[in-house]
Each structure stands twice: as structure tokens, then as C-alpha cells.
Design a protein around this motif. Structure first.
Motif, PDB file in Angstrom:
ATOM      1  N   UNK A 196       4.163 -15.580  70.295  1.00 32.75           N
ATOM      2  CA  UNK A 196       4.775 -15.034  69.076  1.00 32.75           C
ATOM      3  C   UNK A 196       3.727 -14.857  67.980  1.00 32.75           C
ATOM      4  N   UNK A 197       2.871 -15.864  67.826  1.00 34.33           N
ATOM      5  CA  UNK A 197       1.832 -15.797  66.796  1.00 34.33           C
ATOM      6  C   UNK A 197       0.853 -14.664  67.083  1.00 34.33           C
ATOM      7  N   UNK A 198       0.526 -14.457  68.355  1.00 43.66           N
ATOM      8  CA  UNK A 198      -0.362 -13.348  68.711  1.00 43.66           C
ATOM      9  C   UNK A 198       0.292 -12.005  68.394  1.00 43.66           C
ATOM     10  N   UNK A 199       1.592 -11.910  68.643  1.00 45.25           N
ATOM     11  CA  UNK A 199       2.307 -10.668  68.347  1.00 45.25           C
ATOM     12  C   UNK A 199       2.322 -10.391  66.854  1.00 45.25           C
ATOM     13  N   UNK A 200       2.543 -11.433  66.059  1.00 43.92           N
ATOM     14  CA  UNK A 200       2.569 -11.257  64.599  1.00 43.92           C
ATOM     15  C   UNK A 200       1.179 -10.952  64.052  1.00 43.92           C
ATOM     16  N   UNK A 201       0.152 -11.529  64.681  1.00 44.88           N
ATOM     17  CA  UNK A 201      -1.212 -11.228  64.242  1.00 44.88           C
ATOM     18  C   UNK A 201      -1.549  -9.765  64.510  1.00 44.88           C
ATOM     19  N   UNK A 202      -1.052  -9.235  65.619  1.00 49.35           N
ATOM     20  CA  UNK A 202      -1.307  -7.824  65.946  1.00 49.35           C
ATOM     21  C   UNK A 202      -0.489  -6.891  65.077  1.00 49.35           C
ATOM     22  N   UNK A 262       9.421  -7.617  65.032  1.00 47.38           N
ATOM     23  CA  UNK A 262      10.753  -8.220  65.053  1.00 47.38           C
ATOM     24  C   UNK A 262      10.795  -9.169  66.257  1.00 47.38           C
ATOM     25  N   UNK A 263      10.640 -10.468  65.992  1.00 46.04           N
ATOM     26  CA  UNK A 263      10.532 -11.423  67.080  1.00 46.04           C
ATOM     27  C   UNK A 263      11.811 -11.494  67.911  1.00 46.04           C
ATOM     28  N   UNK A 264      12.963 -11.383  67.280  1.00 43.77           N
ATOM     29  CA  UNK A 264      14.217 -11.433  68.027  1.00 43.77           C
ATOM     30  C   UNK A 264      14.288 -10.276  69.029  1.00 43.77           C
TER      31      UNK A 264
END
Length: 337
Positions: free
Chosen positions: A252-258, A263-265
């Protein structure tokens, strides 16, 4: 189109054998980093039952060995989720077992454990506690007869089974959790252990005893000394659920960094996580229980057709072949979505 695929790779027996990098491992990481027919990076973490070093040190060593940049936030060691215990034990005295010299104690302190001792420290305080070795010269000085422990934490493989079995058992069954006092046939402090793997793969031709062998010995000694009083403990490391939850948190953190607007959900609803490993009882059992897609490779502990007890979704000769299959699966999945 955003990739809905993520990958968790074991290290020993998958990317490396002992201190030797596998060529297939190097190429597999390059493929995940974008050198594939899709020309897209696929987010990945390294999910290992190894430990005894910091996540930053492990990332650095794997980067050097395989020639692909790995960041600390991509590494999940067996003891990584134990950092969550620091909020409970931030100032409480704990015994940290395993690893070389004081390395695991240093890691625990970096996690936020502010009051740490090791078996070396205990033997330095009283050499008679384990008289089969020269007393350590560099150790923390304190009076363990009056300074109670609040937990025992096995962070990594024991480098002295006898000493570590003795000291850990002493703490677990000492009255008042202080040393040099009477023993009681009940557990006086909590026990936390990482990595229950009985064996692991290195560059020796057959598997070697892992930290799980220490767990077996500790339980056997406890039973023999207490007459079968229950020894309660909390396990970390694969195949335990907490490791997979921690890995998903890093993804999740890698996705947000990119992309901070992720939208994590929505990502969770579509994301498929593939796990590649060589140990059916740890890598495959844990991935299957987590609802991930498991891939078993034949370059480590396993070398058969598939495991009967913990069958993988797919079996490959090596990690490069596994990642190629994952990429093709990801391309087909995304085109259908």
C-alpha cells in the motif's frame, strides 16, 4: 492502465543460495523493475523468514548481490512486524535472543525497545549461568537478580543453542522474572518468536537447521523441566498471517508513493498478490491462507512436482520462469478487467 498485480518474493532458495546470487533471480528482479514485454514496473516486496540484520542492511546487501536497487521499505524480515510490540515494551526490560553479538539487540532498540538485554549480557553478569564458554567482555552491565524481565523475544537464529536455551528458560520460569532466584513450574513472562522454519536452504547441498529447530528444542526443554506445563508463545514470520498483513501494508505504501491519489479501497478490490517461494510449509502455506496466488520454485528446499500438503497454484523451475508466468497472468487479467 495501473497494474493490479503485486509480487512477494522469498530470498533464500529463490533469489540467492547462501551468499551466491542466482542468475535467474537477477533477471527476475530486472523484469519486475520494467524489463518485460509490458514495459511496466510491477510493485514487489521481498518477504523472507531471514533476519538478524536491519531492513536497510538487508536491502543494501541484496542490491549489491543482485545488481537491482532494493529499498528498505520493500523488505519484510521475520522480525519486522515485531516492531509493533515496541509500543507495549518501549521501556520494559526484555530479553532479545538470537543473532551475532549485539546485532539483534541493536535492531530491537531501533524498533523502539528502549530496555534490552541479551544472553551474552546475562553470562557477563554471572559466568556460571553458562559455564561452557569464556565470559563475554563487551556486554551491558546490570544486576539481573533485581532487574526483572517483562518478555523474551527470539529475533533470529541462535548462534549458541545451549546458552540461549538456558538463559531463555531461566527467564521464562524464574520467580518474579529475575535471575538467580527460585524456579517455578509456570511461565512468568510472555514469549515472542520469529521464523518457525525448521530448515532453510543455503549453498550446502542439503537443507540446514533454522530458527524453528531452536523453537523445538526450547519447547522440549520446557516440557522436560516443568512436567508439561503449557508454554505459550506468539509466532511471527511466515506462514503466520501477521507477515502477510505487514507485506500488504508495505505494498500500500509503495502504491501511495507512486501515486498519492491512489484509492486504496479500489486497489484492494482488484489487486492480486503473487508469492514466490521454495518452502511449501512456510511460503506456500502462508500465501494460500492469505488468499494470494502461490508459486513454488525448485531452486531451494523443494525439488518435486508439487507439494501434497501445501500445493502451490503454480510450480516453476526457478524464479525467472515464475515471474514470466506472473507477468503473462497479469497481462491477461488486466485485459479482461
Amino acid at each position: 492502465m495501473r497494474m493490479s498485480t503485486a509480487v512477494a518474493l522469498d530470498i533464500d532458495g529463490v533469489l540467492v543460495r547462501g551468499k551466491r546470487a542466482l542468475d535467474e533471480g537477477r533477471r527476475a528482479l530486472q523484469m519486475l523493475s520494467g524489463a518485460n514485454r509490458l514495459r511496466r514496473r510491477i510493485p514487489f516486496v521481498l518477504l523472507t523468514n531471514g533476519g538478524g540484520v536491519s531492513e536497510a542492511d538487508k536491502a543494501s546487501s541484496i542490491s549489491r548481490l543482485l545488481g537491482v536497487e532494493i529499498r528498505p521499505e520493500q523488505v519484510v524480515l521475520a522480525h519486522s512486524p515485531m516492531r509493533a510490540l515496541a509500543s507495549t515494551y518501549s521501556q520494559k526490560h526484555v530479553l532479545v535472543v538470537g543473532g551475532q553479538q549485539s546485532r539483534c539487540a541493536d535492531i530491537a532498540q531501533a524498533y523502539g525497545f528502549g530496555n534490552v538485554s541479551t544472553p551474552d549480557d546475562v553470562v557477563a553478569w554471572s559466568p556460571a549461568a553458562w559455564p561452557f564458554m569464556p565470559p563475554p567482555t563487551a556486554a551491558r552491565s546490570r544486576d539481573y537478580a533485581s532487574d526483572p524481565f517483562h518478555a523474551v523475544m527470539v529475533f533470529h537464529d541462535s548462534f549458541d543453542f545451549g546458552r540461549d536455551l538456558q538463559v531463555a528458560t531461566d527467564v521464562l520460569r524464574s520467580a518474579g522474572a529475575t535471575l538467580g532466584r527460585e524456579f517455578v513450574n509456570r511461565q512468568t513472562v510472555p514469549l515472542y518468536m520469529s521464523n518457525a522454519d525448521l530448515v532453510f536452504s543455503n549453498d550446502y547441498p542439503r537443507p540446514r537447521f533454522g530458527q524453528g529447530a531452536y523453537h523445538v528444542c526450547l519447547r522440549a526443554m520446557w516440557d522436560a523441566l516443568t512436567g508439561g506445563a503449557p508454554l505459550e508463545y506468539t509466532l511471527f514470520g511466515k506462514p503466520n498471517k501477521v507477515q502477510y498483513q505487514y507485506a500488504e501494508h508495505l505494498l500500500d505504501r509503495l502504491a501511495l508513493a507512486a501515486d498519492p491519489n491512489t484509492d486504496l479501497a479500489r486497489l484492494h478490490a482488484r489487486r492480486r498478490i503473487f508469492a514466490v517461494g521454495d518452502n511449501p510449509a512456510a511460503d506456500i502455506a502462508g500465501a494460500n491462507a492469505a488468499g494470494w496466488t502461490s508459486v513454488l520454485v525448485r531452486t531451494g528446499i523443494f525439488d518435486g512436482v508439487n507439494d501434497a500438503t501445501h500445493p502451490a497454484h503454480h510450480v516453476a523451475d526457478h524464479v525467472e520462469e515464475a515471474v514470466s508466468w506472473i507477468i503473462e497472468s497479469a497481462a491477461a487479467y488486466d485485459s479482461e478487467s
